[in-house]
Write an enzyme that holds these catalytic residues in place. Structure first.
Site, PDB file in Angstrom:
ATOM      1  N   ARG A 290      -3.407   4.358  -2.358  1.00 56.67           N
ATOM      2  CA  ARG A 290      -2.933   3.092  -1.784  1.00 56.67           C
ATOM      3  C   ARG A 290      -3.057   1.902  -2.740  1.00 56.67           C
ATOM      4  O   ARG A 290      -2.743   0.771  -2.390  1.00 56.67           O
ATOM      5  CB  ARG A 290      -3.658   2.766  -0.482  1.00 56.67           C
ATOM      6  CG  ARG A 290      -5.141   2.666  -0.565  1.00 56.67           C
ATOM      7  CD  ARG A 290      -5.741   2.116   0.724  1.00 56.67           C
ATOM      8  NE  ARG A 290      -6.115   0.706   0.577  1.00 56.67           N
ATOM      9  CZ  ARG A 290      -6.054  -0.192   1.547  1.00 56.67           C
ATOM     10  NH1 ARG A 290      -5.633   0.150   2.746  1.00 56.67           N
ATOM     11  NH2 ARG A 290      -6.425  -1.430   1.337  1.00 56.67           N
TER      12      ARG A 290
ATOM     13  N   HIS B   4       3.786  -3.776   6.390  1.00 57.79           N
ATOM     14  CA  HIS B   4       2.730  -2.794   6.166  1.00 57.79           C
ATOM     15  C   HIS B   4       2.801  -1.766   7.289  1.00 57.79           C
ATOM     16  O   HIS B   4       3.546  -1.928   8.246  1.00 57.79           O
ATOM     17  CB  HIS B   4       1.347  -3.461   6.216  1.00 57.79           C
ATOM     18  CG  HIS B   4       1.113  -4.501   5.174  1.00 57.79           C
ATOM     19  ND1 HIS B   4       0.052  -4.459   4.308  1.00 57.79           N
ATOM     20  CD2 HIS B   4       1.792  -5.632   4.860  1.00 57.79           C
ATOM     21  CE1 HIS B   4       0.098  -5.508   3.505  1.00 57.79           C
ATOM     22  NE2 HIS B   4       1.142  -6.234   3.812  1.00 57.79           N
ATOM     23  N   SER B   5       1.966  -0.758   7.170  1.00 58.45           N
ATOM     24  CA  SER B   5       1.844   0.206   8.243  1.00 58.45           C
ATOM     25  C   SER B   5       0.394   0.686   8.250  1.00 58.45           C
ATOM     26  O   SER B   5      -0.200   0.832   7.186  1.00 58.45           O
ATOM     27  CB  SER B   5       2.789   1.371   7.973  1.00 58.45           C
ATOM     28  OG  SER B   5       2.661   2.343   8.955  1.00 58.45           O
ATOM     29  N   TYR B   6      -0.157   0.928   9.375  1.00 59.93           N
ATOM     30  CA  TYR B   6       0.356   1.015  10.714  1.00 59.93           C
ATOM     31  C   TYR B   6      -0.636   0.275  11.612  1.00 59.93           C
ATOM     32  O   TYR B   6      -1.656  -0.210  11.119  1.00 59.93           O
ATOM     33  CB  TYR B   6       0.444   2.501  11.147  1.00 59.93           C
ATOM     34  CG  TYR B   6      -0.898   3.219  11.110  1.00 59.93           C
ATOM     35  CD1 TYR B   6      -1.479   3.602   9.909  1.00 59.93           C
ATOM     36  CD2 TYR B   6      -1.609   3.489  12.276  1.00 59.93           C
ATOM     37  CE1 TYR B   6      -2.724   4.232   9.876  1.00 59.93           C
ATOM     38  CE2 TYR B   6      -2.846   4.126  12.232  1.00 59.93           C
ATOM     39  CZ  TYR B   6      -3.392   4.483  11.028  1.00 59.93           C
ATOM     40  OH  TYR B   6      -4.625   5.100  10.973  1.00 59.93           O
TER      41      TYR B   6
ATOM     42  N   GLU C 190       2.394  -4.899  10.807  1.00 53.20           N
ATOM     43  CA  GLU C 190       1.852  -3.534  10.708  1.00 53.20           C
ATOM     44  C   GLU C 190       2.695  -2.686  11.645  1.00 53.20           C
ATOM     45  O   GLU C 190       2.627  -2.841  12.866  1.00 53.20           O
ATOM     46  CB  GLU C 190       0.372  -3.502  11.141  1.00 53.20           C
ATOM     47  CG  GLU C 190      -0.571  -4.222  10.205  1.00 53.20           C
ATOM     48  CD  GLU C 190      -1.042  -3.354   9.042  1.00 53.20           C
ATOM     49  OE1 GLU C 190      -0.673  -2.163   8.994  1.00 53.20           O
ATOM     50  OE2 GLU C 190      -1.758  -3.876   8.183  1.00 53.20           O
TER      51      GLU C 190
ATOM     52  N   HIS D  87       0.880  -1.182   0.000  1.00 57.89           N
ATOM     53  CA  HIS D  87       0.000   0.000   0.000  1.00 57.89           C
ATOM     54  C   HIS D  87       0.910   1.223   0.000  1.00 57.89           C
ATOM     55  O   HIS D  87       1.476   1.604   1.024  1.00 57.89           O
ATOM     56  CB  HIS D  87      -0.927  -0.016   1.207  1.00 57.89           C
ATOM     57  CG  HIS D  87      -1.943  -1.111   1.133  1.00 57.89           C
ATOM     58  ND1 HIS D  87      -2.291  -1.878   2.204  1.00 57.89           N
ATOM     59  CD2 HIS D  87      -2.680  -1.560   0.087  1.00 57.89           C
ATOM     60  CE1 HIS D  87      -3.214  -2.759   1.829  1.00 57.89           C
ATOM     61  NE2 HIS D  87      -3.456  -2.588   0.543  1.00 57.89           N
TER      62      HIS D  87
ATOM     63  N   TYR E 247      -9.811  -7.902  10.971  1.00 54.51           N
ATOM     64  CA  TYR E 247     -11.110  -8.196  10.364  1.00 54.51           C
ATOM     65  C   TYR E 247     -10.913  -9.187   9.230  1.00 54.51           C
ATOM     66  O   TYR E 247      -9.791  -9.388   8.762  1.00 54.51           O
ATOM     67  CB  TYR E 247     -11.776  -6.930   9.826  1.00 54.51           C
ATOM     68  CG  TYR E 247     -10.901  -6.103   8.917  1.00 54.51           C
ATOM     69  CD1 TYR E 247     -10.795  -6.379   7.559  1.00 54.51           C
ATOM     70  CD2 TYR E 247     -10.148  -5.040   9.415  1.00 54.51           C
ATOM     71  CE1 TYR E 247      -9.987  -5.631   6.732  1.00 54.51           C
ATOM     72  CE2 TYR E 247      -9.335  -4.280   8.597  1.00 54.51           C
ATOM     73  CZ  TYR E 247      -9.262  -4.574   7.264  1.00 54.51           C
ATOM     74  OH  TYR E 247      -8.443  -3.838   6.449  1.00 54.51           O
TER      75      TYR E 247
ATOM     76  N   ASN F 265      -3.391  -5.849  -2.090  1.00 57.06           N
ATOM     77  CA  ASN F 265      -3.463  -6.859  -1.034  1.00 57.06           C
ATOM     78  C   ASN F 265      -4.865  -7.463  -0.906  1.00 57.06           C
ATOM     79  O   ASN F 265      -5.216  -8.044   0.106  1.00 57.06           O
ATOM     80  CB  ASN F 265      -2.999  -6.300   0.313  1.00 57.06           C
ATOM     81  CG  ASN F 265      -2.486  -7.393   1.228  1.00 57.06           C
ATOM     82  OD1 ASN F 265      -1.870  -8.361   0.756  1.00 57.06           O
ATOM     83  ND2 ASN F 265      -2.767  -7.283   2.524  1.00 57.06           N
ATOM     84  N   ARG F 266      -5.654  -7.324  -1.961  1.00 57.67           N
ATOM     85  CA  ARG F 266      -6.920  -8.055  -2.081  1.00 57.67           C
ATOM     86  C   ARG F 266      -6.937  -8.854  -3.382  1.00 57.67           C
ATOM     87  O   ARG F 266      -7.946  -9.411  -3.754  1.00 57.67           O
ATOM     88  CB  ARG F 266      -8.111  -7.086  -2.089  1.00 57.67           C
ATOM     89  CG  ARG F 266      -8.255  -6.222  -0.850  1.00 57.67           C
ATOM     90  CD  ARG F 266      -8.687  -7.033   0.360  1.00 57.67           C
ATOM     91  NE  ARG F 266      -8.916  -6.178   1.522  1.00 57.67           N
ATOM     92  CZ  ARG F 266      -7.966  -5.712   2.330  1.00 57.67           C
ATOM     93  NH1 ARG F 266      -6.692  -6.055   2.122  1.00 57.67           N
ATOM     94  NH2 ARG F 266      -8.263  -4.947   3.362  1.00 57.67           N
TER      95      ARG F 266
ATOM     96  N   ARG G  52       1.127   4.346   0.041  1.00 55.08           N
ATOM     97  CA  ARG G  52       1.167   5.599   0.800  1.00 55.08           C
ATOM     98  C   ARG G  52       1.838   5.455   2.158  1.00 55.08           C
ATOM     99  O   ARG G  52       2.108   6.451   2.823  1.00 55.08           O
ATOM    100  CB  ARG G  52      -0.255   6.131   0.977  1.00 55.08           C
ATOM    101  CG  ARG G  52      -1.168   5.283   1.844  1.00 55.08           C
ATOM    102  CD  ARG G  52      -2.597   5.799   1.759  1.00 55.08           C
ATOM    103  NE  ARG G  52      -3.511   5.058   2.618  1.00 55.08           N
ATOM    104  CZ  ARG G  52      -4.814   5.326   2.714  1.00 55.08           C
ATOM    105  NH1 ARG G  52      -5.340   6.292   1.969  1.00 55.08           N
ATOM    106  NH2 ARG G  52      -5.588   4.644   3.521  1.00 55.08           N
ATOM    107  N   GLU G  53       2.118   4.227   2.564  1.00 54.20           N
ATOM    108  CA  GLU G  53       2.692   4.002   3.888  1.00 54.20           C
ATOM    109  C   GLU G  53       4.219   4.025   3.770  1.00 54.20           C
ATOM    110  O   GLU G  53       4.895   3.006   3.858  1.00 54.20           O
ATOM    111  CB  GLU G  53       2.141   2.688   4.448  1.00 54.20           C
ATOM    112  CG  GLU G  53       0.629   2.788   4.636  1.00 54.20           C
ATOM    113  CD  GLU G  53      -0.115   1.459   4.569  1.00 54.20           C
ATOM    114  OE1 GLU G  53       0.519   0.414   4.379  1.00 54.20           O
ATOM    115  OE2 GLU G  53      -1.354   1.482   4.709  1.00 54.20           O
TER     116      GLU G  53
END
Lengths: 307, 96
Positions: free
Chosen positions: A125, A194-196, A268, A67, A246, A142-143, A69-70
């Site tokens: 993202r 990943h973050s965060y 994360e 993603h 989730y 990531n989907r 933007r992280e």
């Protein structure tokens, strides 16, 4: 001089790629740069290979920043690359690891998205692929993995930030990693940064059942979280994706686990409680340092637990 | 370059499953153009959401009407982004 690369700052994609060259040149005894594909917008996907020789050794896969933007994840990956290179021959643990296994590090998993965050939309993202029949661009990479694809926790709306894409592996960024790992055939661990939100997660996300190796993964995750905490007191929650956050389908570590890579974990990274993923540059090195300790704990276990 | 003047990031703390469900409803309201940095999942985990400037009041009203606790994580996102840009420029100068 490229020696001036500042590991405590954010950088453009070109600067990061130049630093990969520099690392490969400075530590040519163990580091090389491989291209495993190219992005939708034709940017190269580079991995750093850390190896002391031998063919098709068991390997550890590590990627960062799917993603885009992280930024702290990509930045941490660069710091970690340097750390691996400099610790070889100095730190007995890393030395023995690299004498037995290879490490592949994808520092920027989604280069198009990364460039887009630097030039157009800091909040982007997804990938930048064109969605047929829609005015919206991009897929949540990531989907998009072939693991419960299209199930709960992913959107079928191309305008959504969690759009799963038209089909599993439709994104070339995902497909390139899948092909690389399948062709390699001897990857023993799949670790993704990943973050965060300070989580250390193992499968599954697309379903809420325990993986077959639940007990071992949970214990190892807790040991890694303890290592992370030992440096600055940063606490990570450990558990499966489904129970920890989730239900989310199409994620990378579910794919890797279902394809036989037992040690599949998603990190994360730290959350100071003030900035979300927009961590100040002063947080990069502390984040990388503590993350490295967690990664190292897992890598040591992988080294010592062949399967 | 897209700007985010007046966008706020709210941190929402849910107390029970009922409040989580309310946030999942909020998530489905596409016209609000919300960007969930942390999605609603379980009461144990806070939710972070970026709210465009023109929808801040509507979202706060939604939360307050259901008595859902929230705080402002980022008051004005663009201010944080400007600071980030400034830091990057400073570091680039330092490199040279």
């Amino acid at each position: 001089s490229s020696n001036s690369f500042n590991f405590g700052a954010y950088h453009t994609l070109d600067e990061i790629y130049a630093e990969l060259d520099h690392l490969a040149s400075q530590y040519s005894n163990i580091v090389s740069k491989l291209q495993i594909g190219e992005s939708y917008e034709k940017r190269p996907l580079y991995v750093l290979k850390f190896s002391t020789g031998g063919s098709n050794r068991p390997a550890i896969w590590l990627d960062a920043g799917i993603h885009s933007r992280e930024w702290v994840t990509q930045a941490s990956a660069i710091w970690i690359a340097k750390k691996i290179a400099t610790d070889y021959g100095q730190d007995p643990s890393i030395t023995s690891l690299l004498n037995k296994m290879d490490i592949f590090l994808l520092t920027v998993s989604n280069p198009d998205g990364y460039v887009f965050t630097h030039t157009t939309n800091r909040m982007w993202r997804k990938t930048r692929s064109k969605n047929k029949g829609s005015v919206c661009f991009g897929v949540d990479p990531n989907r998009n993995w072939d693991a419960g694809f299209g199930g709960p926790g992913a959107s079928k709306n191309p305008c959504s930030d969690s759009y799963h894409g038209p089909s599993a592996n439709s994104e070339v960024e995902v497909r390139s990693v899948v092909n690389f790992i399948k062709n390699h055939g001897n990857v023993r661990a799949f670790l993704t940064l990943h973050s965060y939100s300070q989580l250390l997660m193992y499968p599954y996300g697309y379903k809420c059942t325990e993986p077959a190796d639940y007990a071992e993964l949970d214990a190892l995750g807790r040991a890694a979280a303890s290592s992370i905490r030992s440096l600055y007191g940063t606490t990570f929650t450990v558990g499966s994706i489904c129970t920890t956050i989730y239900q989310a389908s199409g994620g990378s570590i579910d794919w890797s686990y279902d394809n036989g890579i037992k040690y599949s974990f998603a990190f994360e990274l730290r959350d100071t409680g003030n900035y979300g993923f927009l961590l100040p540059a002063s947080q990069i090195i502390p984040t990388a340092e503590e993350t490295w300790l967690g990664l190292k704990k897992i890598m040591e276990h992988v080294r010592d637990s062949p399967y | 370059l897209q700007t985010f003047v007046g966008h706020q990031v709210l941190r929402i703390k849910t107390r029970n499953e009922e409040e989580v469900k309310k946030l999942q409803l909020l998530e489905s309201l596409e016209h609000l153009e919300l960007d969930f940095w942390r999605n609603p999942s379980t009461p144990a985990h806070p939710v972070d959401v970026r709210v465009p400037a023109n929808n801040v009041q509507a979202v706060k009203a939604f939360l307050e009407s259901y008595g859902i606790e929230y705080s402002i994580l980022i008051e004005d996102l663009q201010v944080v982004l400007d600071q980030e840009k400034q830091d990057m420029e400073y570091n680039q100068q330092k490199d040279r």
